[in-house]
Every structure is written in C-alpha cells, then in structure tokens.
Design an enzyme around this catalytic site. Structure first.
Site, PDB file in Angstrom:
ATOM      1  N   HIS A 272      33.162  27.893  19.873  1.00  0.00           N
ATOM      2  CA  HIS A 272      34.240  28.631  20.534  1.00  0.00           C
ATOM      3  C   HIS A 272      33.899  28.946  22.003  1.00  0.00           C
ATOM      4  O   HIS A 272      34.130  30.073  22.473  1.00  0.00           O
ATOM      5  CB  HIS A 272      34.543  29.911  19.755  1.00  0.00           C
ATOM      6  CG  HIS A 272      35.955  30.396  19.871  1.00  0.00           C
ATOM      7  ND1 HIS A 272      36.574  30.606  21.084  1.00  0.00           N
ATOM      8  CD2 HIS A 272      36.870  30.706  18.930  1.00  0.00           C
ATOM      9  CE1 HIS A 272      37.812  31.040  20.855  1.00  0.00           C
ATOM     10  NE2 HIS A 272      38.021  31.104  19.566  1.00  0.00           N
TER      11      HIS A 272
ATOM     12  N   GLU B  84      38.557  23.739  20.721  1.00  0.00           N
ATOM     13  CA  GLU B  84      37.797  23.896  19.486  1.00  0.00           C
ATOM     14  C   GLU B  84      38.084  22.710  18.568  1.00  0.00           C
ATOM     15  O   GLU B  84      39.133  22.662  17.929  1.00  0.00           O
ATOM     16  CB  GLU B  84      38.202  25.198  18.797  1.00  0.00           C
ATOM     17  CG  GLU B  84      38.057  26.431  19.673  1.00  0.00           C
ATOM     18  CD  GLU B  84      39.027  27.546  19.254  1.00  0.00           C
ATOM     19  OE1 GLU B  84      38.976  27.982  18.102  1.00  0.00           O
ATOM     20  OE2 GLU B  84      39.842  27.973  20.090  1.00  0.00           O
TER      21      GLU B  84
ATOM     22  N   HIS C  70      38.798  33.123  11.363  1.00  0.00           N
ATOM     23  CA  HIS C  70      37.434  32.824  11.825  1.00  0.00           C
ATOM     24  C   HIS C  70      36.326  33.291  10.873  1.00  0.00           C
ATOM     25  O   HIS C  70      35.289  33.799  11.298  1.00  0.00           O
ATOM     26  CB  HIS C  70      37.220  33.417  13.218  1.00  0.00           C
ATOM     27  CG  HIS C  70      37.907  32.646  14.317  1.00  0.00           C
ATOM     28  ND1 HIS C  70      38.380  31.371  14.165  1.00  0.00           N
ATOM     29  CD2 HIS C  70      38.198  32.998  15.612  1.00  0.00           C
ATOM     30  CE1 HIS C  70      38.926  30.956  15.298  1.00  0.00           C
ATOM     31  NE2 HIS C  70      38.837  31.921  16.188  1.00  0.00           N
TER      32      HIS C  70
END
Ligand SMILES: *[C@@H]1O[C@H](CO)[C@@H](O)[C@H](O)[C@H]1NC(C)=O
Ligand SMILES: *[C@@H]1O[C@H](CO)[C@@H](O)[C@H](O)[C@H]1NC(C)=O
Length: 361
Positions: A194, A326, A118
């Site tokens: 997210h 996502e 991420h």
C-alpha cells in the site's frame, strides 16, 4: 541425576538464548537497503512490513523520497492510512465481513461501516514481522520478513505462513515478492503493498500533474459503500479510461468513491502472468516508473480523504498528495464467483510478484 540436571540446565540456556535471538529478530525498527552508487535506497519497518522510504534521483540527479510515511515506528503503530504497508490477510473490502467457503460461513472483523477492510482491526499491516534475512548493501540488497498468521485471526480460517521480500537491483528497480502457504485450512489470501507514491517527492503537494497509464480495458464498478456490484465493465467512454497516458487531474473530478472525489477503483489488468500494469511519470521532476505484477487486478487510489496528516520531516499531507497502485485479487472476490478466485487450499501457495521498474527520467 547430575547428568539430567546438566541436560536440564543446558536446555534452559538454549531456550533462553534461542528466545533472545528471536527477540532480536522481532525488534521493531527501520532497515535500510542501499545500492553501491549510493543514489538509490529504501527503508522498511518490520511493523506491518511497511515500505517507509524510497529515495531516487530526479532528472537533475537530485535525490528525493517518493513515498509518504512517518519518521517513527510509534506513528506507524498509531496510523490508520496503511502507509507503505503489507496489507492482508485479505486486502480491500469483504462485504459485511462475511463469506462462505466449502459450506462453512466465516465472519471477519468489521472495520469499515458494515464491511471488513484490509484484513480487519489487526491485519498484517498492524503486526510485528520477523526479519528472516537482511542484506543491506551490495549488487542486490534485500530484506525478507516473515509472519505466521494463526487459525481464526481476525476471523480467517487456518494457519498461514507469509513472507515478503523487498529487493533493489540495478539501476533503479524495486522488486517486492510475497508468498503465503496455507498450512491446514482453505483460506482467502489477497496481499497488497500500500505505498503512497508522489514522484515529485513526498512533501511536494498534489499529484494531479502526474501522467498515468493503466493497462486495463475493464474495471469493477462499486456501490455507494465501495462493494463491487459484480459487473466487470468496459472503461471506454468513462473517466476510468486511462489506456492512454493521461494527466491524473484531468478527469479526477468526474470520479468518486464512497463519497469522496477521486479514483478508488479496481481495474482488471490486461493479459496474464507477469506483465505491465501501469506507467506513472511526473513531468516536473522527470521521475517515472513502470509497474509490473502477476495479479488479476490493480486498485488505483488517489488518497481521497487525507487531511492535515503529519508525515516525515515535518511534512503535512493532504488529499491527492499521492497515488496508490495496489496490485491485487479483485475486491470482495470471496463473494463473487465470476471474479478470479483468491482461495488457497491446504499445502497450496499464494504468490505475488511486483516490480517497480526503472525509476528513471
Ligand atoms: C495518532 O493518530 C491520531 C489520528 O490520526 C492523531 O490525531 C494523533 O496525533 C496521533 N498520535 C501520535 C502520537 O502520533
Ligand atoms: C516464500 O518466500 C521465502 C522467502 O523468499 C522463501 O524462502 C520460500 O521458499 C517461499 N515459499 C514458497 C512456498 O515459495
């Protein structure tokens, strides 16, 4: 002399004023968008460009907040769950935080075992975004946030200008549009929103009774540390087959990722361009949405690790209390030439449109 001094003073005043205005735009806070009728609203924070709340009616007209999150900016700063955040520069995992681009090796910040996750320790979900435009009400309220990511940030090459716009439209549509322009070097870009969805309401417990459909006949299997093997496998005959509307809990015990029970997997979305990705419906509240996007993949994550996470209004969240969808480029695409490329060349633009269509009943 005098003239130069006046010029000098006015320049200083201008700079002071300009930086004051910039500071105001960068002030970290919550920004609400609300429809005319008053029964559909969202909140955004410019910390991590995160979606903080989504309030929509159920089939009886009762309003409920359908995303997990926190009450205060301080909790977003401290949190590690990426609640509602805009994740980047490259969402999901990069194996060993390493990739080679145009013959040069790059090393990213390692924050997930031996891998990068991420966007690193201080990815786009952990920075302050600038509020560029904010129209809180009217027919299509929206907010646009901007972030300049510098060359070398978390190990990524080149300067990058990033925008995200959240917009409401009638009757209950939420659109999220992202773009990123590579200013001087080729770089991978993979942005995701997210949000953790619970259509029964963020404090209503697990989502195992939600019905889900994912418009995908293939997925990307992963190894024991969640790195894709490179195979793009068929879902037929596996618990990953969600082509028909399926209760989320019906096969959740048959799947796991990285040692926890539940879905945490990337699907190859069928078709091209802006198209349906998934449909989710909660039979209890009657709330539903259809997710559209223009990305090659979507990560289905059923919040498999959460334990006693203190959230909004005294709620305490547990595993499987939400699901994430996502939309994205494939995980670790930088290390798999057979996956769709996530590279943006200098002057090139990355674009990502999402639509949560008709929160309805
Ligand atoms: C910060 O996060 C940790 C770990 O999730 C948690 O235990 C702690 O209560 C949080 N602190 C604040 C001030 O929110
Ligand atoms: C990116 O989005 C912003 C905000 O909507 C817009 O002003 C800008 O033109 C977009 N950039 C590109 C290259 O499309």
């Amino acid at each position: 002399m005098a003239r130069a001094a006046v010029l000098c003073v006015s320049l200083l005043l201008y700079l002071a004023f300009a930086s004051g205005a910039d500071a105001a735009k960068k002030k970290v806070g919550f920004y609400e968008l609300k429809n005319k009728k008053g029964d559909f609203s969202i909140k955004i924070t410019n910390w991590g460009a995160a979606l903080v709340s989504v309030i929509v009616p159920d089939s009886k007209g009762n309003l409920g907040d359908v995303v997990l999150g926190y009450d205060t900016v301080a909790e977003y700063v401290n949190g590690s769950s990426y609640f509602g955040a805009l994740v980047g520069r490259v969402a999901n995992r990069v194996a060993k935080g390493r990739f080679v681009l145009d013959g040069k090796a790059y090393h990213l910040y390692i924050n997930d075992g031996k891998n990068a996750l991420h966007g690193g320790h201080r990815g786009f979900s952990k920075v302050i975004w600038t509020v560029k435009e904010y129209v809180p009400s009217g027919d299509s309220p929206y907010i646009t946030l901007y972030y300049h990511s510098f060359d070398g940030e978390q190990g990524f090459p080149g300067d990058l200008d990033v925008y995200v716009t959240y917009e409401l439209s009638n009757p209950y549509d939420l659109r999220i549009r992202m773009n990123a322009t590579a200013l001087n070097k080729a770089t991978p870009v993979n942005l995701v929103n997210h949000a953790y969805w619970n259509l029964g309401g963020h404090a209503s417990g697990d989502v195992l009774g939600h019905l889900i459909q994912v418009f995908a006949s293939r997925y990307t299997p992963v190894d024991n540390v969640m790195i894709p093997t490179g195979e793009i496998a068929g879902v037929a005959g596996t618990p990953y087959d969600l082509r028909q509307l399926t209760p989320l809990g019906s096969r959740i015990n048959l799947v796991s990722g990285g040692g926890a029970v539940g879905y945490d997997i990337n699907y190859e979305v069928q078709g091209d361009g802006f198209r349906p990705v998934a449909y989710v419906r909660d039979p209890k509240s009657g709330r539903a949405f259809k997710l559209w996007a223009d990305q090659p993949g979507v990560q289905l994550y059923t919040n498999n690790w959460m334990k006693d996470e203190k959230g909004k209004a005294g709620a305490v969240y547990q595993k499987h209390d939400a699901l994430c969808l996502e939309t994205q480029g494939f995980p670790d695409a930088v290390n798999h030439p057979n996956f769709p490329s996530v590279i943006v060349r200098p002057g090139g633009v990355y674009k990502h449109d999402m639509l949560l269509f008709k929160f309805s009943h």
